[in-house]
Design a protein around this motif. Structure first.
Motif, PDB file in Angstrom:
ATOM      1  N   SER A  41      63.829  -9.535  94.089  1.00  0.00           N
ATOM      2  CA  SER A  41      64.917  -9.088  93.227  1.00  0.00           C
ATOM      3  C   SER A  41      64.437  -7.903  92.405  1.00  0.00           C
ATOM      4  CB  SER A  41      65.358 -10.209  92.302  1.00  0.00           C
ATOM      5  OG  SER A  41      64.272 -10.618  91.503  1.00  0.00           O
ATOM      6  N   SER A  42      63.817  -6.976  93.082  1.00  0.00           N
ATOM      7  CA  SER A  42      63.134  -5.913  92.365  1.00  0.00           C
ATOM      8  C   SER A  42      64.044  -4.746  92.043  1.00  0.00           C
ATOM      9  CB  SER A  42      61.975  -5.398  93.208  1.00  0.00           C
ATOM     10  OG  SER A  42      61.383  -4.293  92.591  1.00  0.00           O
ATOM     11  N   ASP A  43      63.764  -4.138  90.922  1.00  0.00           N
ATOM     12  CA  ASP A  43      64.356  -2.871  90.578  1.00  0.00           C
ATOM     13  C   ASP A  43      63.620  -1.727  91.297  1.00  0.00           C
ATOM     14  OD1 ASP A  43      62.138  -3.692  89.110  1.00  0.00           O
ATOM     15  OD2 ASP A  43      62.557  -2.324  87.469  1.00  0.00           O
ATOM     16  N   GLY A  44      62.573  -2.065  92.018  1.00  0.00           N
ATOM     17  CA  GLY A  44      61.742  -1.034  92.645  1.00  0.00           C
ATOM     18  C   GLY A  44      62.484  -0.184  93.665  1.00  0.00           C
ATOM     19  N   LEU A  45      63.336  -0.802  94.454  1.00  0.00           N
ATOM     20  CA  LEU A  45      64.049  -0.068  95.492  1.00  0.00           C
ATOM     21  C   LEU A  45      65.022   0.930  94.862  1.00  0.00           C
ATOM     22  CD1 LEU A  45      63.838  -0.290  98.561  1.00  0.00           C
ATOM     23  CD2 LEU A  45      65.732  -1.886  98.525  1.00  0.00           C
ATOM     24  N   PHE A  46      65.670   0.507  93.810  1.00  0.00           N
ATOM     25  CA  PHE A  46      66.589   1.378  93.080  1.00  0.00           C
ATOM     26  C   PHE A  46      65.828   2.545  92.451  1.00  0.00           C
ATOM     27  CE2 PHE A  46      68.684   2.482  89.044  1.00  0.00           C
ATOM     28  CZ  PHE A  46      69.986   2.730  89.462  1.00  0.00           C
ATOM     29  N   ASN A  47      64.704   2.237  91.798  1.00  0.00           N
ATOM     30  CA  ASN A  47      63.918   3.290  91.149  1.00  0.00           C
ATOM     31  C   ASN A  47      63.327   4.264  92.167  1.00  0.00           C
ATOM     32  OD1 ASN A  47      64.416   2.171  88.675  1.00  0.00           O
ATOM     33  ND2 ASN A  47      62.476   1.064  88.559  1.00  0.00           N
ATOM     34  N   LEU A  48      62.879   3.718  93.302  1.00  0.00           N
ATOM     35  CA  LEU A  48      62.309   4.582  94.333  1.00  0.00           C
ATOM     36  C   LEU A  48      63.357   5.575  94.833  1.00  0.00           C
ATOM     37  CD1 LEU A  48      59.928   5.255  96.201  1.00  0.00           C
ATOM     38  CD2 LEU A  48      60.756   3.486  97.768  1.00  0.00           C
ATOM     39  N   GLY A  49      64.576   5.077  95.068  1.00  0.00           N
ATOM     40  CA  GLY A  49      65.652   5.967  95.506  1.00  0.00           C
ATOM     41  C   GLY A  49      65.927   7.051  94.488  1.00  0.00           C
ATOM     42  N   GLU A  70      76.402  -5.971  89.866  1.00  0.00           N
ATOM     43  CA  GLU A  70      75.176  -6.743  90.084  1.00  0.00           C
ATOM     44  C   GLU A  70      74.020  -5.825  90.501  1.00  0.00           C
ATOM     45  OE1 GLU A  70      75.728  -9.834  92.956  1.00  0.00           O
ATOM     46  OE2 GLU A  70      73.559 -10.109  93.207  1.00  0.00           O
ATOM     47  N   MET A  71      74.320  -4.840  91.334  1.00  0.00           N
ATOM     48  CA  MET A  71      73.281  -3.919  91.788  1.00  0.00           C
ATOM     49  C   MET A  71      72.751  -3.075  90.628  1.00  0.00           C
ATOM     50  SD  MET A  71      75.112  -2.827  95.375  1.00  0.00           S
ATOM     51  CE  MET A  71      73.789  -1.819  96.059  1.00  0.00           C
ATOM     52  N   LEU A  72      73.647  -2.657  89.760  1.00  0.00           N
ATOM     53  CA  LEU A  72      73.227  -1.847  88.610  1.00  0.00           C
ATOM     54  C   LEU A  72      72.384  -2.681  87.651  1.00  0.00           C
ATOM     55  CD1 LEU A  72      76.606   0.021  88.028  1.00  0.00           C
ATOM     56  CD2 LEU A  72      74.466   1.049  88.843  1.00  0.00           C
ATOM     57  N   ARG A  73      72.724  -3.954  87.522  1.00  0.00           N
ATOM     58  CA  ARG A  73      71.948  -4.856  86.677  1.00  0.00           C
ATOM     59  C   ARG A  73      70.565  -5.055  87.282  1.00  0.00           C
ATOM     60  NH1 ARG A  73      76.159  -8.292  86.050  1.00  0.00           N
ATOM     61  NH2 ARG A  73      75.418  -9.480  87.819  1.00  0.00           N
ATOM     62  N   LEU A  74      70.533  -5.299  88.589  1.00  0.00           N
ATOM     63  CA  LEU A  74      69.264  -5.487  89.295  1.00  0.00           C
ATOM     64  C   LEU A  74      68.378  -4.248  89.159  1.00  0.00           C
ATOM     65  CD1 LEU A  74      67.987  -7.665  91.090  1.00  0.00           C
ATOM     66  CD2 LEU A  74      68.887  -6.460  93.064  1.00  0.00           C
ATOM     67  N   GLY A  75      68.986  -3.084  89.196  1.00  0.00           N
ATOM     68  CA  GLY A  75      68.234  -1.838  89.081  1.00  0.00           C
ATOM     69  C   GLY A  75      67.883  -1.492  87.645  1.00  0.00           C
ATOM     70  N   GLY A  90      70.433   4.225  93.911  1.00  0.00           N
ATOM     71  CA  GLY A  90      69.492   4.888  93.015  1.00  0.00           C
ATOM     72  C   GLY A  90      69.436   6.386  93.267  1.00  0.00           C
ATOM     73  N   SER A  91      69.371   6.777  94.541  1.00  0.00           N
ATOM     74  CA  SER A  91      69.252   8.210  94.819  1.00  0.00           C
ATOM     75  C   SER A  91      70.559   8.936  94.505  1.00  0.00           C
ATOM     76  CB  SER A  91      68.801   8.442  96.263  1.00  0.00           C
ATOM     77  OG  SER A  91      69.837   8.213  97.173  1.00  0.00           O
ATOM     78  N   ALA A  92      71.693   8.299  94.811  1.00  0.00           N
ATOM     79  CA  ALA A  92      72.976   8.960  94.552  1.00  0.00           C
ATOM     80  C   ALA A  92      73.190   9.197  93.064  1.00  0.00           C
ATOM     81  CB  ALA A  92      74.120   8.128  95.132  1.00  0.00           C
TER      82      ALA A  92
END
Lengths: 166, 166, 166, 166
Positions: free
Chosen positions: C115-123, D33-38, D123-125
């Protein structure tokens, strides 16, 4: 459908990651979520007795678990427990639980980490507790061991059979 | 440790997502990965008999499953199966499997989708197949049903007990 | 497509769970797996400089990172880093990196925990490193901060803007 | 921190698995949920415009998206969209969006399936939409393409650059 009592004592099963401190810790049990995920439809009563790392479990704690088992109205009892001293608790309960079926189970990987053996073990432990005769057992690695014939192999992290002590 | 035979027939258990077509499909079984994740240390022999949606399973397919069970050297057999016609296959096998313990199980959510009941069901089915007397059973929702006393409730997606047909 | 250099230094990003000891540890970086999961098709060169908890990162380690950035042939550099001292490393690099775009990023939750924020941050970090002018930045929480205008709020675990020091 | 508008239109991003029917379907968006996770801390306003498979998106739907972009008070707009016709919507918007930065993104794997590229793309977008000059872009595979220089390669499932049409 015979009722089953679940006692929660903590263990890796329920560890979480504290992102502010970078450490593992206990908060609430994940058991209800795991039962929901497993679409489990058994008649279960769940109660948290304690929430500890099993390396820090005292004899007082084990007495408390034993008393809870003895007092429970259900004939079938599941205990979630840390794996490090699961065999000690099983031996603490074994001589006293001749009229009830008690199954201890746990996990090597915290459920919250997404790749846990906990869901698999929970499924097997719930099946064993429904089908085995009275006695105390450890359910791990898909197997089930009587309380006086099992130990955790600390090098491999798996549970294995040993001859009963005389 | 008594050997257990696993026959794989497909079902939701093993569905994957084809990202080019946006559709669900079958490729390889996830069973070995699930057993690894569950740290399962049983004596298992796994064989894929077919890889189909159980809605498309024919009587020929069921004959093939039955023959495989009859010919298996193991006394204990687990079958992974789609839930939609699991009860039909159980009834196809039931009258013939009086000397072996056969347990069918499956999943409502594909394992590959990360939130599967499959791991829980697999754990419970492997425990039931080790402990129950000869006969054919369905293990779902943490419960175990004799082959002639079970049906899937299509509205709720759960399995429930029915009186045996006379 | 302009080439991007990735330097890996460890941090929560890459922590794993040792199931025999019940502790977090470092093994290999998860970055290649994360890039595959993200279907990333950039021209990337990845190199592991060290694999440490950023609380244990020394000034020598930071010199090593700075030298690696200065010597890199690429104009655009991404650094994965523990969040606890990310701002220190950014300040260590800031005054020297006037000709290259350097972005530091990390995670609050280990990628291996599902459930990492890592993928989001990496992007987001890979997007910032492609679009920002030369300078050193920290990319966390979807935002991007110049190296001298950011600190980690230890109470909330998020990064926030501060006025540049004079 | 400049405000960003997010428009949700559906697509693989938001598909879920209906366990009673064994089919993929849309329910609510997973974006919050994705924004929270990130651990995303941007100033975002989210609105669901529609929830459709992009293969079923009509020109009327695209007009609706364009009007929503034109009327939005924010200068920076992110659109989540199915990948199959993302380039069509980008071309529909391109000639009209000369004063705002509009970024379309999506996913090849549903977020609910646990192994999505969606979190990486999101994240990238969000980073691209903060940093790029006015215009319409597609952010996929870690890259960003101007609206008139991109197509989805249906054989590989990735987006690639093409020369702008004359």
């Amino acid at each position: 459908m015979e009722p089953i009592r679940i006692f929660i004592t903590g263990g890796t099963f329920d560890k979480e990651y504290n992102e502010l401190q970078g450490r593992l810790f206990f908060r609430d049990t994940h058991l209800p979520e795991m039962l929901r995920l497993g679409r489990c439809h058994l008649d279960l009563q769940t109660r948290t007795l304690m929430m500890v790392d099993s390396l820090e479990m005292s004899d007082n704690d084990r007495d408390l678990i034993r008393d809870a088992c003895l007092r429970a109205q259900e004939q079938r009892i599941l205990i979630t427990h840390g794996t490090d001293t699961m065999e000690d608790t099983a031996r603490h309960l074994g001589p006293f639980m001749t009229a009830k079926t008690v199954v201890l189970t746990g996990a090597m990987i915290p459920y919250a980490f997404g790749s846990s053996d906990g869901l698999f073990n929970l499924g097997s432990a719930l099946a064993f507790v429904q089908t085995l005769p009275p006695g105390v057992y450890i359910a791990m690695n898909g197997r089930c061991f009587p309380w006086d014939q099992v130990r955790k192999n600390r090098a491999t992290g798996t549970f294995e059979e040993i001859p009963p002590a005389r």
